[in-house]
Write a protein that holds these residues in place. Structure first.
Motif, PDB file in Angstrom:
ATOM      1  N   ASN A  75       0.673  -1.265  -0.209  1.00 39.64           N
ATOM      2  CA  ASN A  75       0.216   0.031   0.000  1.00 39.64           C
ATOM      3  C   ASN A  75       1.418   0.924  -0.050  1.00 39.64           C
ATOM      4  OD1 ASN A  75      -2.262  -0.956   0.315  1.00 39.64           O
ATOM      5  ND2 ASN A  75      -2.640  -0.926   2.141  1.00 39.64           N
ATOM      6  N   LEU A  78       2.304   2.006  -3.720  1.00 42.12           N
ATOM      7  CA  LEU A  78       1.342   2.619  -4.212  1.00 42.12           C
ATOM      8  C   LEU A  78       0.449   4.039  -4.001  1.00 42.12           C
ATOM      9  CD1 LEU A  78      -1.635  -0.819  -4.358  1.00 42.12           C
ATOM     10  CD2 LEU A  78      -0.747   0.663  -6.261  1.00 42.12           C
ATOM     11  N   PHE A  82       0.482   6.563  -6.755  1.00 36.68           N
ATOM     12  CA  PHE A  82      -1.034   7.633  -6.660  1.00 36.68           C
ATOM     13  C   PHE A  82       0.016   9.338  -6.568  1.00 36.68           C
ATOM     14  CE2 PHE A  82      -4.036   4.390  -4.444  1.00 36.68           C
ATOM     15  CZ  PHE A  82      -3.500   4.210  -6.095  1.00 36.68           C
ATOM     16  N   LEU A 113      -9.073   7.882  -9.294  1.00 39.73           N
ATOM     17  CA  LEU A 113      -7.844   6.297  -8.619  1.00 39.73           C
ATOM     18  C   LEU A 113      -8.993   5.566  -8.242  1.00 39.73           C
ATOM     19  CD1 LEU A 113      -4.480   7.999  -8.492  1.00 39.73           C
ATOM     20  CD2 LEU A 113      -5.133   6.180 -10.456  1.00 39.73           C
ATOM     21  N   TRP A 120      -8.103   0.343  -3.874  1.00 37.56           N
ATOM     22  CA  TRP A 120      -7.326   1.643  -4.230  1.00 37.56           C
ATOM     23  C   TRP A 120      -8.831   3.065  -3.756  1.00 37.56           C
ATOM     24  CZ3 TRP A 120      -5.501   2.484 -10.231  1.00 37.56           C
ATOM     25  CH2 TRP A 120      -4.310   1.290 -10.258  1.00 37.56           C
TER      26      TRP A 120
END
Length: 508
Positions: A75, A78, A82, A113, A120
């Motif tokens: 995470n 990610l 982002f 997103l 997400w």
């Protein structure tokens, strides 16, 4: 009984039989798992048509999606990805179109997103860092498809999702929305860390910032554009150290000048604006580095600079836009800088090149004590090699020198200059403490003279320090007068390999 109790998936290996492969061992297991069954079904060419629209095909697709590499990313990674998805509009001073404005306020890229998957969505909505970059341009609001009330609601949602994370602001405000916008933004003043606030000239919005007074404990960088006459809220910002001021200068903003370490001032036109900008020098502590961008296009050649400013700041850089040769001299005449260690003088791109005024500089150097303090000089204005040599003679402590040949004027980097800088043992020379020379040149000098200069300085430092390295940067302009000096560079790189010279070069 014992053989019956064993797992049916085990494979018996008989003596003398070949060892089963890994895939052979896993095949019974895979054949019993959903993924294995679906893969087996899909591998049969005769059944593809039936499975393409059937239950097995959709379930196999689901299983493959679960096993996709993107689902294995942590995470934290990610979240970093982002952050990199932020549109270009966030990198500009402010959005340039109504559509970009709505996208920035709503953080549309984050909403997109969040629609990809439940994971997400969870990451986006639970990451205050993603929502803590606010960019808006209220001058576009009248052209937006959404009413101002809706835009304010979207802004409030983004601010609330940022929770208590440090906030970065880039906002342009107009009178119609000043009160409502600043009222909303100052609710989160305790989060401000980097604030860029612009307003139209003559628009006094400082009073709307009163809610931020005493709540700017995190504010480190501030940029004010326009006339913020009553911005007393910024006087109590205990960690504010970097300030940029721009626009019409009618009064210096009330800032905690005693703690400012870096100040950039882009003043308006005329010498009156120049005075008000330069007056900040007298307020700053002896540790502040100043950068001034001054525009003198509307000032008269004989307009009096009837002011004098004394400051103990250690570093000043000037970028000048001028239309008469007297401006640089007038600037030198009004300053006294007894603690100055670094002075830079540039001209604005695509404008008239200012002219170095030797007599005024010599007077400035004398009353400011440059002979004892000045260690770095950067000149990007028109100056002859003769005038430059006269100026350098009064700077015996200078260590860094940066020079630029200006196009369409007489070159300053010549054999005369380089020969004067050659160090000869036991002989007084110009700039005896020089450790760094950066040239941006049209190559109006001789390669052998430049080489002799560099070699002499390398030997000088090795003799004095025993381990010192001389730094030489050589950049040639596109308007160069001859071919690039590749053979000379090849010779100098031998000194680089010996560790006694740091050398960089190229066209630029």
């Amino acid at each position: 009984m014992e053989s019956r109790s064993r797992d049916s998936a085990c494979v018996m290996v008989q003596a003398g039989s070949p060892l089963p492969t890994v895939s052979g061992l896993l095949e019974p297991l895979l054949s019993q798992s959903p993924v294995g069954r679906y893969e087996a079904e899909l591998s049969s060419a005769g059944k593809l048509d039936r499975l393409s629209s059937g239950t097995f095909a959709s379930q196999a697709t689901t299983c493959r999606s679960v096993l996709s590499p993107v689902h294995r990313l942590p995470n934290e990674l990610l979240l970093r990805i982002f952050e990199c998805c932020r549109p270009d509009a966030y990198k500009k001073l402010s959005p340039v179109s109504p559509a970009e404005e709505v996208d920035c306020i709503s953080h549309r890229h984050l909403l997109h997103l969040a629609q990809v998957s439940s994971l997400w969505h969870l990451i986006v909505m639970e990451a205050p860092k993603l929502w803590s970059n606010i960019v808006l341009n209220a001058t576009l609001w009248e052209q937006c498809d959404l009413p101002a009330e809706t835009l304010l609601d979207l802004l409030e949602v983004a601010l609330n999702r940022g929770q208590d994370h440090d906030l970065k602001l880039k906002v342009a405000i107009i009178p119609e929305y000043a009160e409502s916008l600043l009222k909303l933004l100052t609710k989160h003043a305790h989060r401000w860390r980097n604030a860029h606030i612009g307003s139209r000239a003559g628009f006094e919005s400082g009073n709307y910032l009163s809610n931020a007074t005493g709540r700017l404990a995190r504010l480190e960088k501030l940029q004010l554009v326009g006339w913020w006459k009553d911005a007393e809220a910024f006087q109590t910002a205990p960690v504010l150290t970097e300030v940029t001021l721009a626009g019409s200068v009618k009064r210096l903003p009330p800032l905690p000048w005693a703690q400012i370490q870096k100040c950039t001032y882009r003043a308006g036109k005329s010498s009156r604006s120049a005075y008000l900008a330069l007056a900040a020098l007298a307020l700053a502590p002896s540790t502040t580095a100043f950068t001034f961008d001054l525009n003198f296009l509307e000032s008269e050649a004989d307009e009096g600079w009837d002011f004098e400013i004394t400051s103990d700041v250690p570093r000043i850089a000037f970028t000048l836009t001028v239309d008469n040769a007297a401006t640089v001299g007038q600037l030198f005449d009004c300053l006294t800088l007894p603690s100055l260690q670094s002075l830079s003088l540039y001209h604005a791109v695509h404008t008239m090149t200012p002219v170095w005024c030797t007599e005024q500089f010599l007077c400035l150097a004398d009353r400011s004590g440059f002979a004892q303090n000045l260690k770095r000089l950067s000149i990007h204005v028109e100056v002859s090699d003769v005038d430059l040599l006269r100026s350098l003679e009064v700077l015996p402590r200078l260590e860094d020198l940066v020079l630029m040949d200006c196009p369409d004027v007489e070159a300053v980097v010549t054999d005369s200059l380089l020969q004067a800088l050659i160090h000869v043992p036991d002989v007084p020379c110009l700039l005896p403490h020089l450790r760094f020379l950066c040239l941006r040149t049209v190559l109006a000098f001789t390669d052998s003279v430049y080489t002799d200069f560099v070699v002499s300085r390398v030997h000088s430092l090795c003799t004095v320090d025993g381990h010192g390295s001389f730094k030489a940067y050589l950049w040639w302009r596109s308007e160069q007068k001859r071919a690039a000096p590749w053979q000379m560079i090849k010779e100098l790189r031998k000194l680089v390999s010996q560790g006694v010279l740091i050398f960089d070069y190229g066209q630029g």
